[in-house]
Design a protein around this motif. Structure first.
Motif, mmCIF file in Angstrom:
data_model
loop_
_atom_site.group_PDB
_atom_site.id
_atom_site.type_symbol
_atom_site.label_atom_id
_atom_site.label_comp_id
_atom_site.label_asym_id
_atom_site.label_seq_id
_atom_site.Cartn_x
_atom_site.Cartn_y
_atom_site.Cartn_z
ATOM 1 N N UNK A 364 16.314 33.085 8.246
ATOM 2 C CA UNK A 364 17.273 33.061 9.348
ATOM 3 C C UNK A 364 18.703 33.219 8.832
ATOM 4 N N UNK A 365 19.000 32.608 7.674
ATOM 5 C CA UNK A 365 20.319 32.777 7.064
ATOM 6 C C UNK A 365 20.534 34.214 6.596
ATOM 7 N N UNK A 366 19.480 34.850 6.108
ATOM 8 C CA UNK A 366 19.585 36.250 5.674
ATOM 9 C C UNK A 366 19.915 37.143 6.859
ATOM 10 N N UNK A 376 19.077 44.134 5.856
ATOM 11 C CA UNK A 376 18.737 45.412 6.496
ATOM 12 C C UNK A 376 17.278 45.399 6.986
ATOM 13 N N UNK A 377 16.386 44.834 6.167
ATOM 14 C CA UNK A 377 14.986 44.701 6.574
ATOM 15 C C UNK A 377 14.876 43.795 7.797
ATOM 16 N N UNK A 389 10.220 37.349 15.365
ATOM 17 C CA UNK A 389 9.309 38.075 14.485
ATOM 18 C C UNK A 389 9.998 38.472 13.191
ATOM 19 N N UNK A 390 11.298 38.772 13.258
ATOM 20 C CA UNK A 390 12.037 39.146 12.050
ATOM 21 C C UNK A 390 12.138 37.970 11.082
ATOM 22 N N UNK A 393 8.701 37.746 9.380
ATOM 23 C CA UNK A 393 8.490 38.862 8.459
ATOM 24 C C UNK A 393 9.343 38.719 7.205
ATOM 25 N N UNK A 394 10.596 38.309 7.367
ATOM 26 C CA UNK A 394 11.484 38.136 6.215
ATOM 27 C C UNK A 394 11.053 36.949 5.363
ATOM 28 N N UNK A 395 10.559 35.885 6.005
ATOM 29 C CA UNK A 395 10.047 34.744 5.250
ATOM 30 C C UNK A 395 8.845 35.144 4.411
#
Length: 459
Positions: A364-366, A376-377, A389-390, A393-395
């Motif tokens: 979430x910080x990213x 960007x991802x 969902x992001x 996915x990032x986690x």
């Protein structure tokens, strides 16, 4: 005439036993007959007698449920006697049919374990488990401190002290000095406004306007009580930080080759008041993970790194064969249900642990960063499926990166390098100077570089 058919299964674990763990007694089965079941108490001498009985019966491997906290002492005792212990999740040991009794449960667990149908849960090593105890206790004190903070805000509002409007953090530098002065008996709004820190955005005049109180003695008493509670929690948090730092240093001393490892400083990694207050967390983490720099990953804070160190540890990553196994254990990978070649469901399974929560907070910080590979991802996924969902996915991507870095001993090398604010300013200044040089067609001798170069050559 119908012919009866029997389907047999191969025995995988010979000399296996099953234990149904309870709060008052443990039922142990070494076979499927009633005389193969025995009940033991939960005292220390009962656990020792249980292990000795299993040794006399020739048992070498034991399966048991992870029921509450009752299994921990028994698990430690079994490991001490040299048994191979499989700690299974309770949802995998449910009996198919029939009435549920302790005797039937232990016999069912023994049958499943004999046939090799049970898988063990992840358990960290002893050092990581001790560090996890300190870190979880620290988290408990942070929650209590947060509760005291909310109650202080409530009493301030009841007293008509609208400190939450004029300061960003009630428990910050300005807020704590004002609250402490109020509890000492000073209720003059203009004198209280003198505690304003120079970084506070609101002027003294506006702060004084927000500090006119109704002076109710019961609310003042409650505020004083909650302030003492908050300070008590802060002292306990510092004690936990000291114990965590001590544990990490003891672990590093056991590996003398790690003490020589040094990493680059990261002054741009911000810390808040809830971050672990250690002298050099960056250096400790680098040595703890044997030269793997997890702080190089953008978005991972001090609290995130501490969660990785305490919840799984450097040796725990080796228990997962691939990064997919690791993300599946964290419940960050989709659980695909396919029938007839068609995907019926691909949702992420429910449930979480502290490491999953830490990775999701880092993700979430990213999502709030700019111009990084991971951000960007994050934005690409958020554009298609939404922020929720992001984050997942990032986690998952973070978990894969961390697993590869620790197990394969590789550095973090993103396709797009992350630049902090000071680095961006320096790069922008260099680019502007280059443009000016190209614009006016300046040469090294025009700037005096050629003279300095000749002087250095002469020397």
């Amino acid at each position: 005439m119908e012919r009866k058919m029997k389907i047999g299964m191969d025995v995988v674990n010979f000399n296996a036993s099953g234990i149904d763990v309870g709060s008052r007694s443990h039922y142990v089965a070494i076979g499927q007959e009633l005389e193969d079941v025995k009940e033991f108490g939960v005292y220390a001498e009962d656990l020792t007698a249980l292990c000795q009985w299993l040794l006399e019966c020739g048992v070498t491997t034991v399966a048991m449920e992870s029921t509450g906290d009752y299994w921990q002492n028994l698990y430690t005792e079994l490991i001490g006697f040299g048994f191979e212990v499989v700690l299974a999740n309770g949802k995998f040991t449910k009996n198919a049919k029939g009435k549920k009794t302790d005797v039937k449960d232990c016999r069912w667990i023994q049958k499943l374990h004999t046939l090799g149908l049970l898988t063990g849960s992840f358990l960290p090593d002893l050092e990581t488990e001790q560090l996890r105890t300190y870190c979880r206790q620290r988290g408990n004190w942070i929650e209590l401190a947060s509760s005291a903070t909310h109650k202080m805000q409530k009493f301030l509002k009841l007293l008509n002290f609208r400190l939450d409007v004029v300061v960003k953090d009630v428990c910050g530098l300005t807020g704590m000095k004002i609250i402490e002065d109020i509890c000492r008996g000073n209720l003059d709004p203009y004198q209280l406004a003198e505690h304003r820190h120079y970084n506070c955005r609101k002027p003294k005049e506006e702060i004084a306007r927000a500090l006119h109180s109704n002076n109710r003695p019961d609310y003042l008493f409650g505020l004083e009580q909650e302030l003492e509670n908050y300070k008590f929690c802060q002292r306990k948090i510092k004690a936990c930080d000291h114990q965590i730092e001590r544990t990490l240093k003891v672990h590093i001393k056991l590996h003398p080759e790690r003490k020589k490892l040094n990493t680059v400083e990261k002054p741009h990694k911000r810390t808040n008041k809830n971050a672990p207050q250690m002298k050099d967390m960056n250096q400790l983490a680098f040595q703890y993970f044997d030269g793997v720099d997890l702080f190089a990953i953008e978005g991972l804070s001090h609290a995130s790194i501490l969660s990785i160190m305490s919840e799984i540890g450097p040796e725990g990553f080796k228990k997962f064969r691939t990064a997919k196994h690791f993300t599946s254990w964290l419940r960050l990978a989709p659980n695909n249900k396919i029938s007839g070649g068609k995907i019926l469901s691909n949702r992420v399974p429910k449930g979480s642990n502290r490491l999953k929560i830490a990775l999701r907070q880092a993700a979430n910080a990213i999502g709030n960063l700019k111009d990084t590979h991971l951000s960007d991802f994050f934005r690409r996924v958020a554009y298609r499926k939404g922020r929720h969902s992001a984050v997942s996915a990032t986690a998952r991507k973070l978990a894969v990166i961390v697993w590869n870095m620790i197990t394969k001993k590789i550095a973090y090398q993103p396709p797009k390098q992350y630049l902090f604010l000071d680095q961006k300013r320096k790069l922008g200044l260099v680019n502007r100077i280059k443009k000016q040089i190209d614009k006016f067609e300046l040469k090294p001798e025009d700037l005096g570089f050629a003279n300095n170069l000749n002087t250095n050559n002469l020397i």
